[in-house]
Structures are given as structure tokens and as C-alpha cells.
Design a protein around this motif. Sequence first.
Motif, short mmCIF file in Angstrom:
data_model
loop_
_atom_site.label_atom_id
_atom_site.label_comp_id
_atom_site.label_asym_id
_atom_site.label_seq_id
_atom_site.Cartn_x
_atom_site.Cartn_y
_atom_site.Cartn_z
N GLU A 157 5.98 12.72 -84.90
CA GLU A 157 7.18 12.83 -85.67
C GLU A 157 7.06 12.64 -86.86
O GLU A 157 6.03 12.50 -87.57
CB GLU A 157 7.84 11.37 -84.74
CG GLU A 157 6.91 10.21 -85.06
CD GLU A 157 7.44 9.00 -84.52
OE1 GLU A 157 8.66 9.16 -83.84
OE2 GLU A 157 6.63 8.05 -83.90
N TYR A 158 8.19 12.56 -87.57
CA TYR A 158 8.25 12.58 -89.21
C TYR A 158 9.39 11.48 -89.64
O TYR A 158 10.41 11.22 -88.86
CB TYR A 158 8.70 13.68 -89.80
CG TYR A 158 9.91 14.44 -89.44
CD1 TYR A 158 11.19 14.19 -89.78
CD2 TYR A 158 10.08 15.23 -88.23
CE1 TYR A 158 12.15 14.56 -89.38
CE2 TYR A 158 11.05 15.57 -87.52
CZ TYR A 158 12.67 15.46 -88.21
OH TYR A 158 13.82 15.93 -87.93
N VAL A 159 8.90 10.85 -90.56
CA VAL A 159 9.86 9.84 -91.30
C VAL A 159 9.81 10.13 -92.51
O VAL A 159 9.15 10.51 -93.58
CB VAL A 159 9.24 8.22 -91.12
CG1 VAL A 159 10.23 7.44 -91.68
CG2 VAL A 159 9.03 7.92 -89.52
N SER A 207 11.48 9.00 -96.15
CA SER A 207 12.05 8.08 -96.98
C SER A 207 13.30 8.27 -98.04
O SER A 207 13.52 9.37 -98.29
CB SER A 207 11.07 7.30 -97.94
OG SER A 207 10.72 8.18 -98.95
N ALA A 210 17.75 9.29 -97.74
CA ALA A 210 17.32 10.13 -96.99
C ALA A 210 18.23 10.88 -96.19
O ALA A 210 18.21 12.27 -95.86
CB ALA A 210 16.43 9.34 -95.95
N LYS A 248 13.16 15.03 -82.23
CA LYS A 248 12.61 13.92 -83.17
C LYS A 248 10.95 13.58 -83.13
O LYS A 248 10.58 13.11 -83.55
CB LYS A 248 13.20 12.55 -82.79
CG LYS A 248 14.83 12.71 -82.94
CD LYS A 248 15.09 12.90 -84.49
CE LYS A 248 16.84 12.88 -84.96
NZ LYS A 248 17.03 13.16 -86.24
N SER A 249 10.64 14.13 -81.84
CA SER A 249 9.11 13.75 -81.38
C SER A 249 8.77 14.86 -80.64
O SER A 249 9.43 15.38 -79.67
CB SER A 249 8.96 12.46 -80.88
OG SER A 249 7.98 12.28 -80.30
N THR A 273 6.48 11.09 -93.89
CA THR A 273 5.21 10.63 -93.19
C THR A 273 5.38 11.28 -91.92
O THR A 273 6.27 11.11 -91.17
CB THR A 273 5.38 8.95 -93.05
OG1 THR A 273 5.68 8.34 -94.24
CG2 THR A 273 4.17 8.46 -92.50
N LYS A 307 3.73 11.45 -88.21
CA LYS A 307 3.00 10.43 -87.31
C LYS A 307 2.84 10.84 -86.01
O LYS A 307 3.23 11.77 -85.86
CB LYS A 307 3.87 9.16 -87.11
CG LYS A 307 4.17 8.04 -88.31
CD LYS A 307 5.08 6.82 -87.64
CE LYS A 307 5.18 6.28 -88.83
NZ LYS A 307 6.09 4.88 -88.66
N THR A 367 0.21 7.02 -88.33
CA THR A 367 0.17 7.90 -89.68
C THR A 367 -0.71 8.65 -89.70
O THR A 367 -1.88 8.45 -89.58
CB THR A 367 0.52 6.94 -90.81
OG1 THR A 367 1.58 6.13 -90.58
CG2 THR A 367 0.74 7.88 -91.88
N THR A 400 0.83 10.79 -95.19
CA THR A 400 1.99 10.60 -95.94
C THR A 400 1.99 11.64 -97.09
O THR A 400 1.22 11.63 -97.95
CB THR A 400 2.10 9.25 -96.43
OG1 THR A 400 2.09 8.22 -95.37
CG2 THR A 400 3.37 8.78 -97.32
#
Lengths: 555, 555
Positions: B116-118, B120, B131, B177-178, B209, B211, B216, B219
Motif C-alpha cells: 500500500e501507499y501513504v 503525506s 495530500a 488501496k492495497s 511511503t 508499505k 514500511t 519512504t
Amino acid sequence: MLKRILSTLALALAVTSVSAQESVWKTHCGTPTGQDKFPIYSYKELPAFEKSDPAQWKGVKGITAFWGDKDFRYPATYSPAGLKSVPVAKVLKGWRGERVFAQAVISSAVEAKDVEYVISDLKGSAAVIPASCIEAGFLRYVMTDEIGPTGNGCNARPDHSAYDSSMVADCVDPYLKSMDMGAMQTQGLWLTCWIPQDVPAGTYRGTVTIKSAGKTVRTLKLDVVAQKEVLPLPKDWSFHLDLWQNPFAVARYYQVPVWSKDHLEAMRPIMERLAKAGQKVITTSITHHPWHSQTEDPFESMITWTKKVDGTWEYGFDVFDMWVEFMMSCGIDQQINCYSMAPWKLSFLYLDQATYSLKEISTAPGEATYELLWTDFLKAFAKHLREKGWLGKTAIAMDERPMDVMKQIISVIKKADPGFKIALAGNYYEEIDKDVDDYCIVVPDKFPEGVVDRRRSEGKFSTYYTCCQPGKPNTFTCSDPAESREIGLLVANLNADGYLRWAYNSWPLEPLLDSRFRSWAAGDTYLVYPGNRTSIRFEHLIEGIQEYEKLKSLK
Amino acid sequence: MLKRILSTLALALAVTSVSAQESVWKTHCGTPTGQDKFPIYSYKELPAFEKSDPAQWKGVKGITAFWGDKDFRYPATYSPAGLKSVPVAKVLKGWRGERVFAQAVISSAVEAKDVEYVISDLKGSAAVIPASCIEAGFLRYVMTDEIGPTGNGCNARPDHSAYDSSMVADCVDPYLKSMDMGAMQTQGLWLTCWIPQDVPAGTYRGTVTIKSAGKTVRTLKLDVVAQKEVLPLPKDWSFHLDLWQNPFAVARYYQVPVWSKDHLEAMRPIMERLAKAGQKVITTSITHHPWHSQTEDPFESMITWTKKVDGTWEYGFDVFDMWVEFMMSCGIDQQINCYSMAPWKLSFLYLDQATYSLKEISTAPGEATYELLWTDFLKAFAKHLREKGWLGKTAIAMDERPMDVMKQIISVIKKADPGFKIALAGNYYEEIDKDVDDYCIVVPDKFPEGVVDRRRSEGKFSTYYTCCQPGKPNTFTCSDPAESREIGLLVANLNADGYLRWAYNSWPLEPLLDSRFRSWAAGDTYLVYPGNRTSIRFEHLIEGIQEYEKLKSLK
């Protein structure tokens, strides 16, 4: 008299080399005539397949003519040899304003060229009934079948092979002015004399001269006795006549665009003839194919239904208006019957604006969708009819539906607008009697004792109909012509108000040649022929209605 | 990189026992996925048929992530082994109000769960780019084919067997999302950052980021440099963008009734996305199937044509109005293009009131019937458009017709109402230049020297289009993504006003799975995906248009 047409005949013909046109003929006539389809004025009958029996013609010499029995369909093979007398004088009695009927018969043992007839004016002591008051024509032979083993005409007959077929004299052809007769052949000549209302009572004398090759064969005397009583004009007859009209059959047969000027022109004399029989009701279709495809030419909706993209409905009344106004201009203006809230296939065609396509919505009486759909329509329709001044004479009409269905439909109509009248041809149900303004039940059913009188006092019609049943009396081409007259008398005897038949002119493919249809006994679908030709049956029907009117008038 | 799909594969599968649904898949995908048709949010891609080569993955350990090349469609088999560096920091520069683009790449030598990704917020010295300004999504693989031997994409390919097919990363999927990654697999992550117009110029720093299984992986730094210049909002861009919309494809794919509330709701984000690309033109169909059946979902007429029984015409504008108003509410309101007075099949569908049926009238420009038909329509249409206040922005639009036909059509339009604008996508003809307000010619044709400037001074647009030709630059799913950006630059270099493409969303049967179509190179028929998913191609197209606007602005 009936001869079985072997189904092998059609098969035998099918293997011979024929043109595409001929092959079309064969599929419905069994044999080609070689002429173009849908003739209007001049046409050739199907070839006769019955041969005269020389033994029966023994002693008959040359060509002769005499007054025949108007209730008898003389076959072409009929021989006058056995006749004790050949009447040459005829006396027809009728009220002033009444139509009287006669049949002359021409029989020839030999070939006879250019057989023709001349009708004189009828001269009275103080006035003349001009020859133009007499509608005459040779009786043409058309293919019929028979009622069938169940005793009525309701059996389907897709290929006719299970039924006898024969050629019968039925159609009165005013266009054929001269004809050649073969040896040992008989030919009828029909005459309908409409006695003017305004001639003095008395006897009017004239002649019908039969000629061949320019020479007189025989001069038949014709006396018409105009009685002092006066029959009202058909528009004023009390008899509630409702023969359903099929404008779509006329458009197809005359090969004119439906609702074009040519179409209206083609229909005018045919519908005026109907008016002169005392027709009261205009047949309209408010939905697509109310009777599915039971006729050769299905009834298209005279009202367009459009479901707009916002979900509201829009109705186009233009064709409906045009047709009603046209029929009124033909003299039929008492009632407008609208078919049908209960089409045989409970599916309603509409233009879906969103997809620009024709769609069907399937819904049945009793369902919420049905009520929504029809309530919207009926409200808009009532508004339109009010604007036209027609609401008081418009009936939502149904035929042959079960009582629970009728009750549900009536409830929707009454809620939408109580101004609508309701017409039903079907079984009698006491529960809905009060709601049905024009109630028609089938012969030989009967309204219960007292019902007709009570309904009459309430301003409601109670009438009878025949369709493929009963076997007798009826108006098939294989029916005895006298049965058609009997209908008016039957209605009078039953103290009822009139008669309904579901088909004035729902012509089969080639009505002048072949009165048979894939369903029901031949002639069930029509009473008059293309070219505005009347029939023995239709004239007898008028005769019976006249009797009804005369009885009413004498009461 | 392309692998030939053997046509025998489909045959081999066809003999195995499959459900009806699977068999549908096979007919267009070559292999079943087992999911329901027309997925919107979650979907399975077609199975990959390319296998990673372990030799190429030698030395790659575990899972890694880095900034990739946004112009490159990373195949799933892509190995990062050969990379000299794996960039972990990215700097994107753009004007305030501009969109900037990046692609992160995740490569895994081993099976990796829940990747997945986050993203910021991006923090500047005095402000933050939240974001939510970044539209991101895993790049999904879709089946494509190839341009083919003629050098363009115009060859029909009913069964695709003559063309190589492959899976390419094109669709940006914000819903996924994943995801689980297989061993030796690479996956792109697309990011479009729309720099707000109103943030202070400066550098905004944040991270992306990556994951896996909650831990993680890496990043990645993301710096967006907001330059001091401000790019206007897309609605104010001068670039004349005309990507044809197909509402019918959306109704079919979303399985909602056409023009229903659900249909409009499904279209809204898709059409708002188009508005944000600077679209100026609303595509409308004023006749039935203006392009016959060239798309999976043909264009139905947004105007109903009714020939009334009295011979006059009536037009229903409800759908047209609804669509135009809807599009305007999405932000596309500069021009209304109406197709077509020259449909490919010169036959016009209408409701014939007389027969209550849909009929076609076949007539060609130059014929009296054509002029009568269209003059009546255009007069009524102009009246309606004046009432709506739209006449000044409405163009009668045609595509790819010969000059003599165009001249005849123009003459009919001008005679009917000179208030109409005229749009043409086709060859350039000097003779009709003066009459065509929006003239679009195909790349690599060129307007003659001076024509564009002269036309601009007359208030007329001169634009370019690509369709199945040229082979390059183009926006097929098998095109290099940079070609889509090139279009805006090409238009700028040619001093022209904009770009037209005939299909924004004329989706094939299963656009998320298979971008191929029976005609033309894959992806020719659409730029965006169901679920309002953008594509690498569409983002690059916007990038090029932004370049055009920036160049204009700097001049």
C-alpha cells in the motif's frame, strides 16, 4: 353443394413453375388468377372448380332470365330445368324511405356473349323513382368454407384442408357491366331499390332488361309499391348498430399510405355505406394492436404514447381526431368506442424518448403500474375529448374479458374521469351492469328478464353480437343469407337495442376472391367488399334492421 | 515486449466447460476472469501471460520502491536489477494552478502481501499543499494490441489474431488501496499533484511511503516546487479541446437506464474530469446513429423526430436540453456540437405518427427531400436554441465528408438560419473555409500558411485531430505515453487553437480489462476508464495542454 378442395391440389400446383405473384395467390387461393394483387374495380374470380351436370341442363335452351329468390345464393352450376315457372314479374313492397331487394337470375345453356342488364326508371301515376335509386350488380362468386364440426365457426383453419370449400355468390359488383357466360351457367343479378321518402305512395312500374350480344334476352317487370308509411333516415333509426371498422385494411388493400388523403378518399364511400345501414359507433384504437394480430391488418394505435425523458407521458391525438372527424363527416357520429384498456396481449407500446425507441410495458389490470399508466392517459384523454366536445359520446370499450378484470378496469376509468362511458361486448354480469353504458352479449345468450327495459330507462344500451359463434344465425359467406335478415328480427324479439359485429371490413388478403381466413368460418371478418361493393349478407342485414325499425314504429 | 496471443489459445479454451459468463469473456478477452461483467470499483485484471525471467531478477532482494520515469509503462515483469540508481527523491516543478506528474515504482523479488501507499501533505514554509491535491492510484494493466503494418491504427481487427497483444500499465486506479504482489513483479503508482493557484510560491515537501504487510518498504521524498507564475483554471484555457463524449457507453457500462438520475450521477465525475482538462465542447447527437455502429454503444438521437399525420414535423428537445444542461453544470459550456446532418448512413429515423412506427427516410445532401427535411428541422431547432440562449454557441458538426457534400449542407444550414455555427473535422478546403467556424484537420496535415492567423482574427477556430491515424503521435494504449503530451506541443508549434479526438469514453465491451476494439488500434475509442479512472495517456494529454497554455501565456 360443397366440394372438398383436396390439399393435394395446392401441392400439385406448387411444383409447377409459377411466377412469384402466382405463388402468392396459391398460398391463399389454391390457384393463381394471373391478375395483379388487390384489384379494386375489375377483377377475375378464382376459377370455378364445380362443373355443371349436362343431365341437369337437359331441355334448357339458349339463354333465359327470371326473377329468383333473393334469399338463395344461386351456384354457377344451377340449372333452371326443374323450375315449374320462371317468374318474369316482381312486386316489391316497402315503406317510403325503405330499401327493398330482389334477385334476377340469368341461366344459359349455351355460351352467351356480352350479357348485360338495363334498369329503367320506375314510373308511378304522379312521380318517378329514377333508376339511380336502384343499386344493382352482378353477384360475384367468392371462395367460402364451412362452419365445421363444432357447430360454430370458431375453429382455426390455417390451411383450410379440414374444411370443405366452395364458390358462393355474395358480392354485388356494380362495375361489371357486361359479362360472357359459359354454357350451362347461371348468374345472379342483385337489386336494391331505395324508395325515396318523398315520393307519393303508390305503385311504380319499370323493367329490368337482360341482353346478350346486344339482343334482349328477356324484359323482367319490376313493380315497387311505395306504402304510405315512412321509414326514417338511417341516422334516425333507433337500432344501435356497431360494426367495427378497420381503416388499416383499406389502406393496405388500396395500397395507399395510411391516413393519407387517398386513404380517406378510399374509405369515404365504404363508411358512408355503413352510415346508411344505421351505424352509430366509430371504432377507434387507442393502444397498439388491441386484438394482437387477429386480423389480416392489425389495428395500429390512433394515439401515440410518448414517455418523456423526465418520466411524464405525452399523447398525440392527431390520428384519433382525424379519424373521428372523418367518420363524423361520413354520417357516423353518435358514439366513439375506444379499444382497449384490455388488449389481448397486456402490453402497451410507447415511444421511449430517452432511448428514441419503441418499447412495450407489460402490466395487467389490478397492478399499480397499470393504474398509474392508465390514470395518466385517461385524464389527458378526457381533457382532450372535452375540448373536442366528444367526452359525452366516448366509451372506453372492451370485449370478452372476465368480470374481475372488468371491475378493475372500470374502477380505474371511474376514478380517472367519471365522464367516460363504458362499453363491453362479453358475458353479462349483474355486478357491473350499472357501470356499462353499452352492454353487448353474444347470441344465443340472453339478458335476464327485465334488465333491458330497466337499462333502457337508465339510458343504457343492451345489444347482441355474433362473432364466430353462434353457427346460426350468422353472416358468414357460408351462412344462409336469410340469417343476416334474421338478426334484426332476433334483436326485436329479444326487446334489445341493437347488434354488434366485430368486423365490417377486416378484409382477408384477397377479399374479392377468397373470403376464407386462417381463423373462423369464411366471411366472419367482413360484410362488404373492396371497391365499396355490398354483399347479399349486408343487404339482408339492412333488411332485418329495417324490420326492427318498422316494428318499433308500429308499436 | 509484445507477445503473440495464439488464436489457438482461445480455441483451446473454448472446448473446456465454462459458464455462459466465462464464455462471454473469452469472446473478447481470450480468457475468463470469473468476475461479473462491467465492474466499477473493484476488479480483477486479465491474467498476465508474460512471465518474469528469473535471470533478469538475479541480485534483486526483497521488495523495493523508487521514483520511476512517468513516461514509461513499466511492465509487470520489469526488473530493477540493471538500474544504476534507484531514485528515492523527486522534485516536481510547476506553475501555481498547474498539475505535475510522477510515477513511483515498486518492484518485488518475492511475494509481498498488502502493498500500500501513504501520501503525506506537502509542507511549505508558509503553507501546505494537502495530500488531497494529489490524485494517486496503482497503475492497472489492460490488454492492448499494436498499430499494425500500415503504420497507423486504422486496420479493422475483428478477432485480433493478426496483431500482437500485450498487457500495459495505463489505468490509474484510486480504489485499489492495497494489493498482493507476486514474486519478481513490478507495479507502478501514478501521482498527479494539482498545485493550488493560491499557495505561495515555494517548495513543498512531503513523502510517499510504500508499505507491505504493515511495514514500511521505503519512504520516497516528494518535493513540489510551486513557481510564481499562475496557470489559469482549465475553463479559462484558450486551448480548444474537443474530446467527444459518449453518454450511451456510460449507461450501458453502469447498467443504468439512459438519461436516468443514476445515469447522470454516473457521468458527473467523468465529465467533470473532462472539464478540468479544459474541454470546451458538448457532443450532441441530433440524429439516430450519426456514426452508424462504429462504437460499442452507438449514439442514439437526443432529439426525437416525429412526422405527424398531417405531414408536418415535430421535434422533441427534452433529452438534448437535459444533456446540454447537465454538461454545462459539469463545467463544459462553450460550444455545442450537433451530429450530424451527414450521418455515415444517409438515413434519418423518425416516428411516423400515422403508422405509430419508427421509419427511416433515406436522402442525401443535394436532394430536394434532404433540403426540405433539414430546413424544417433547422428552423425549429434554431427557434428552440434561441429560446434557451444557446444559438450563438451551437455548431452543426460534421466529420470526414467530401467537399461537395459539405458545400451542399452548408448552403442548407445558412439558408435555414445563419445563426448556426458550423464545425468540421476533415480535409481542409479553401472554398468552405469562410463558412466553417470550427475547422479541424487531421495530423499530420497542415493548414496553409497564414490561414490559422487569419481565421483567428475572424473569431474562428483551427484545430487538429488524431483518430486511428496518424500512427504517431497518438493516444492508443499501445502508444508511448509521451506522445499524448506531444499533442499539445504539436498544436502549439503549428500555431493552432486546439485538438479534437473522436472518443473520450466510447468504451469497448470491457474497457478495464481489454482496450482492444474490433476496429482500430487499442485505446483509440477512449482515454478514461469506468469508475472515473484517469489514464497515463489522459494525464499526459493534460500535461501537453498545460505546456500549450504556458507557452501562450509567455508569448
